[in-house]
Design a protein around this motif. Structure first.
Motif, PDB file in Angstrom:
ATOM      1  N   GLU A 117       0.899  -1.296   0.071  1.00  0.00           N
ATOM      2  CA  GLU A 117      -0.069  -0.011  -0.176  1.00  0.00           C
ATOM      3  C   GLU A 117       0.892   1.242  -0.059  1.00  0.00           C
ATOM      4  OE1 GLU A 117      -3.016  -0.182   2.968  1.00  0.00           O
ATOM      5  OE2 GLU A 117      -3.726  -2.214   2.246  1.00  0.00           O
ATOM      6  N   LEU A 118       2.129   1.289  -0.431  1.00  0.00           N
ATOM      7  CA  LEU A 118       2.818   2.356  -0.586  1.00  0.00           C
ATOM      8  C   LEU A 118       2.140   3.518  -1.656  1.00  0.00           C
ATOM      9  CD1 LEU A 118       5.701   3.751   0.076  1.00  0.00           C
ATOM     10  CD2 LEU A 118       6.607   2.897  -1.852  1.00  0.00           C
ATOM     11  N   PRO A 119       2.090   4.746  -1.116  1.00  0.00           N
ATOM     12  CA  PRO A 119       1.408   5.558  -1.905  1.00  0.00           C
ATOM     13  C   PRO A 119       2.592   6.038  -3.022  1.00  0.00           C
ATOM     14  CG  PRO A 119       1.123   6.277   0.189  1.00  0.00           C
ATOM     15  CD  PRO A 119       2.213   5.080   0.215  1.00  0.00           C
ATOM     16  N   VAL A 120       2.241   5.812  -4.300  1.00  0.00           N
ATOM     17  CA  VAL A 120       3.246   6.366  -5.460  1.00  0.00           C
ATOM     18  C   VAL A 120       2.408   7.195  -6.333  1.00  0.00           C
ATOM     19  CG1 VAL A 120       4.649   5.351  -7.322  1.00  0.00           C
ATOM     20  CG2 VAL A 120       4.318   3.930  -5.238  1.00  0.00           C
ATOM     21  N   GLN A 121       3.162   8.010  -6.755  1.00  0.00           N
ATOM     22  CA  GLN A 121       2.426   9.110  -7.753  1.00  0.00           C
ATOM     23  C   GLN A 121       3.537   9.383  -8.806  1.00  0.00           C
ATOM     24  OE1 GLN A 121       1.334  13.582  -7.334  1.00  0.00           O
ATOM     25  NE2 GLN A 121      -0.398  12.624  -6.806  1.00  0.00           N
ATOM     26  N   LEU A 122       3.407   9.405 -10.054  1.00  0.00           N
ATOM     27  CA  LEU A 122       4.304   9.702 -11.216  1.00  0.00           C
ATOM     28  C   LEU A 122       3.889  10.627 -12.205  1.00  0.00           C
ATOM     29  CD1 LEU A 122       6.457   8.660 -13.331  1.00  0.00           C
ATOM     30  CD2 LEU A 122       4.866   6.926 -14.246  1.00  0.00           C
ATOM     31  N   HIS A 123       4.637  11.659 -12.482  1.00  0.00           N
ATOM     32  CA  HIS A 123       4.245  12.555 -13.337  1.00  0.00           C
ATOM     33  C   HIS A 123       5.352  12.614 -14.504  1.00  0.00           C
ATOM     34  CE1 HIS A 123       1.793  14.838 -10.446  1.00  0.00           C
ATOM     35  NE2 HIS A 123       2.523  14.230  -9.747  1.00  0.00           N
TER      36      HIS A 123
END
Length: 189
Positions: A117-123
């Motif tokens: 459940e690691l929050p990951v955000q990619l841009h």
């Protein structure tokens, strides 16, 4: 949040320091380790050649040594392009990681990697010569299999390192949109 922010293959340039300042102004504590020990580059090719000279193992060793004194605090790992690759590797290996913010880059994912459940955000730009559609689709599926909670944001027409105002890739609209979303993401952690 405690954020470990890694630079791109250009080295620790002013844009990285500006990004760190922006994060600090939002209330975060930020470290920007210099994995290239003072070297910066004017072109991707020069930076990539230097990176190959150092070698992946040495680069990761430097990153681990930079992050180790702070990892007990629960770091958010973040990075630009090559630095995003480094951040991803460290986040997937740190059970105390609080989040992963990837700007302009991703990395291979080990088959046995877990990120419960690691929050990951990619841009990332769309298209991006370093992050192709096929690669990103496979990366997204693999990251999901690790158990990470992944969000992907694409910016049509932006250049690869579109958040760096000193590079030809810079896209002010995409950069500002990225920072709005990324700061919101960090506020949720």
């Amino acid at each position: 949040m405690n954020i470990m922010l890694f630079h791109s293959t250009y080295g620790l340039r002013p844009a990285v320091r500006q990004a760190a300042d922006r994060l600090r102004e939002a209330g975060h504590e930020v470290w920007t380790p210099d994995l290239f020990e003072g070297r910066t580059f004017d072109t991707v090719e020069e930076g990539m050649a230097f990176n190959e000279e150092i070698g992946k193992d040495e680069l990761l060793k430097r990153a681990v040594l930079a992050a180790a004194p702070y990892s007990e605090r629960g770091l958010v790992y973040a990075g630009f392009s090559l630095g995003a690759s480094v951040a991803q590797t460290l986040a997937l290996g740190d059970e105390r990681a609080r989040g992963l913010l990837l700007l302009h880059g991703t990395s291979d994912i080990a088959a046995n990697a877990t990120a419960d459940e690691l929050p990951v955000q990619l841009h990332v730009a769309e298209p991006d010569p370093f992050e192709t559609d096929d690669w990103l689709s496979a990366w997204y599926l693999q990251m999901g299999r690790t158990g990470a909670d992944v969000e992907v944001y694409r910016y049509a027409g932006a250049g690869h390192l579109y958040t760096d105002p000193d590079l030809p890739d810079y896209d002010e609209e995409a950069a500002e949109a990225t920072w709005r979303v990324a700061l919101g993401f960090l506020d949720t952690l």
